[in-house]
Design an enzyme around this catalytic site. Structure first.
Site, short mmCIF file in Angstrom:
data_model
loop_
_atom_site.label_atom_id
_atom_site.label_comp_id
_atom_site.label_asym_id
_atom_site.label_seq_id
_atom_site.Cartn_x
_atom_site.Cartn_y
_atom_site.Cartn_z
N GLU A 1 -1.26 5.90 13.25
CA GLU A 1 -2.50 5.20 13.52
C GLU A 1 -2.32 3.70 13.70
OE1 GLU A 1 -6.40 6.05 11.33
OE2 GLU A 1 -4.93 7.47 10.54
N ASP A 2 -1.45 3.11 12.91
CA ASP A 2 -1.40 1.64 12.85
C ASP A 2 -0.22 1.00 13.55
OD1 ASP A 2 -3.68 1.92 11.39
OD2 ASP A 2 -2.73 1.61 9.43
N ASP B 1 -3.64 8.12 -1.50
CA ASP B 1 -4.06 7.10 -0.53
C ASP B 1 -5.44 6.56 -0.92
OD1 ASP B 1 -4.05 5.60 1.86
OD2 ASP B 1 -5.08 7.22 2.95
N ASP C 1 -17.31 12.18 -28.33
CA ASP C 1 -15.94 12.08 -27.83
C ASP C 1 -15.72 10.78 -27.06
OD1 ASP C 1 -17.53 12.80 -25.74
OD2 ASP C 1 -16.14 14.25 -24.88
N HIS D 1 2.61 7.60 6.26
CA HIS D 1 1.32 8.24 6.53
C HIS D 1 0.39 7.44 7.44
CE1 HIS D 1 -0.39 5.66 3.41
NE2 HIS D 1 -1.56 5.98 3.89
N HIS E 1 0.83 -1.20 0.00
CA HIS E 1 0.00 0.00 0.00
C HIS E 1 0.88 1.26 0.00
CE1 HIS E 1 -3.19 2.77 1.11
NE2 HIS E 1 -2.64 3.04 2.29
MN MN Z 1 -3.29 4.60 3.88
#
Ligand code: MN
Length: 492
Positions: A77-78, A141, A263, A73, A49
């Site tokens: 949090e993780d 993200d 188009d 990033h 990721h």
């Molecule tokens: Mn993420």
């Protein structure tokens, strides 16, 4: 993964030879250890990721700090890593960016209650306006999350996809990052409107097949003709993005008839200069007759509100079928695909490489920043009043603007010192004329109160109320002053 890292670095080197590769490697290694053994719902390691986001950002030609932030990033949090540790390890700038991205991530824009939604939207815009690189990282993200959306529970799929169509894709559009906008929409589309999506695929298939052979023929003929005229050009074909095709089909004048869309596949001519653009237009019209009344849109002479520049012309192409040809310079193309990030890239190209500092300046220079933030704020505004837009252009620094919210969550940017009356006129002239009182953040206030960044402003209006001469003592916007005077003059 090491191989991908080296490829990534090679890619960055191409547009920014003086990037801080040490920082990028360090962020990669730090993340590898912190996220070790963590897997996503897809079964992929988390690093997959993070690397994908870094690659998307390199595609958009962002600076080293943004790319390092891609790796970091999700770390607060993780994992066990704290913001303080991050700051010690990577400095304040990276820590702030990571913090900004996490904060935006925590905000659920589709709050159950309206008040919650407004509050979150307000926070989101304020966080993003501080450093616009947050927006790019957040969009990248989101893009990778959508690419792997099938692994999430159905309910979540729908929520994330809908939020993408409602907030993130329009945001990418406003920031003129065409590359991300189209892909975000096409990925979200089948989750939000599954039946419509199936209908579209079935309907479009036979048409697309026919157009593909037209396209090859058109490209060959154009390449030859441009060469004959000694115009150096690249000619490409591009199928229309599915979601924007769908939206177009819903227009009343099209009424779901795919035959009316010209188009479906567009031919794109890329050249070096504006002069070559118009010369190429001549070449196109020499080969194929322009369609009467549909004709030419010159977005070079008159760019779209988000800054998009290009010439579009509809012509009777191969086999008499109508095709659209789009003509633009390489720089315009870069800007349309990569957003404002493209500007510094081109303006600095003459020099030997670009320093990271310069790259960042592109994001921090007051004028640029104002333009960026304007884009951000305009994006959520339903009505873009062009006179108001011009008025606001007179302010040349971010510090002179404040951002306030209507109770429904619409964002308005006003000059410093603006009052509820200015706000009311910015929302609608009618509302301005009927102001009877105002609440700021749910508290009744005097009409002369100066608004602050992030205030939620509610106007209490009564049909029988009307502007008073007294208001002229405190309003600051041109539009409010003008409207109040207009009313007073009429009364006399
Ligand atoms: Mn993420």
């Amino acid at each position: 993964m090491e191989k991908r890292l080296n490829k990534l670095i090679a890619k960055i080197k191409k547009y920014n030879s003086r990037a801080d590769f040490e920082l990028i490697r360090k962020a990669y290694e730090f993340a590898t250890i912190a996220h070790a053994n963590q897997k996503r719902l897809s079964g992929d390691p988390v690093m997959e990721h993070l690397m994908s986001i870094a690659e998307i950002l390199a595609e958009l030609k962002l600076d080293s700090t943004s790319i390092a932030t891609a790796f970091l990033h999700d770390i607060i949090e993780d994992t066990e890593v704290t913001k303080e540790e991050l700051e010690k390890e990577f400095g304040a700038e990276v820590a702030l960016l990571v913090d900004g991205v996490s904060k935006v991530g925590l905000l659920k824009l589709r709050g159950e209650r309206q008040a919650e939604f407004v509050e979150n939207l307000r926070k989101m815009i304020l966080v993003m306006a501080k450093d616009l690189r947050v927006v790019f990282i957040k969009l990248a993200d989101r893009l990778h999350n959508l690419r792997t959306l099938r692994y999430l529970p159905e309910e979540k799929q729908f929520r994330i996809a809908k939020e993408t169509l409602e907030v993130y894709a329009p945001l990418a559009d406003r920031m003129q990052i065409g590359k991300l906008k189209g892909e975000l929409e096409d990925l979200a589309f089948p989750y939000v409107y599954p039946e419509e999506y199936r209908w579209l695929i079935e309907t479009a298939k036979p048409f697309l097949k026919k157009r593909e052979s037209d396209l090859r023929e058109a490209i060959n003929l154009l390449q030859q003709s441009l060469l004959d005229e000694r115009i150096k050009a690249e000619v490409h074909g591009r199928p229309k993005h599915l979601y924007s095709l769908y939206r177009k089909l819903l227009r009343p004048e099209i009424d779901r008839e795919i035959g009316k869309i010209h188009d479906l596949i567009a031919v794109r001519i890329l050249v070096k200069s504006v002069r070559d653009c118009y010369a190429s237009l001549g070449v196109v019209h020499k080969i194929w007759r322009p369609v009467p009344h549909e004709g030419i849109s010159d977005f070079i002479a008159q760019p779209k509100p988000n800054g998009y520049r290009s010439i579009h012309t509809k012509v009777f192409g191969p086999n008499g079928r109508i095709i659209e040809v789009q003509i633009r310079t390489f720089q315009m193309h870069e800007e349309a695909e990569n957003g404002i990030a493209a500007h510094w890239h081109f303006s600095e190209k003459k020099e030997q490489g670009i320093s990271d500092e310069k790259v960042q300046k592109g994001f921090f220079a007051p004028n640029d920043k104002l333009a960026w933030v304007k884009e951000l704020v305009n994006w959520h505004r339903e009505i873009v009043d062009s006179s108001e837009f011009l008025d606001s252009l007179k302010f040349d620094a971010l510090a002179h603007r404040i951002y306030v919210f209507s109770p429904k969550g619409d964002v308005y940017d006003l000059p410093l010192g603006a009052t509820p009356v200015d706000f009311a006129f910015a929302v609608h002239t009618e509302l301005g004329r009927e102001v009877d009182g105002a609440r700021i953040n749910d508290k009744l206030v005097s009409l002369a109160t100066k608004l602050k960044n992030g205030d939620v402003v509610e106007i209490i209006n009564k049909k029988q109320s009307h502007p008073s001469e007294r208001w002229l003592e405190f309003v600051v916007t041109t539009s409010a002053k003008r409207e109040i005077l207009k009313y007073l003059r009429k009364k006399v």
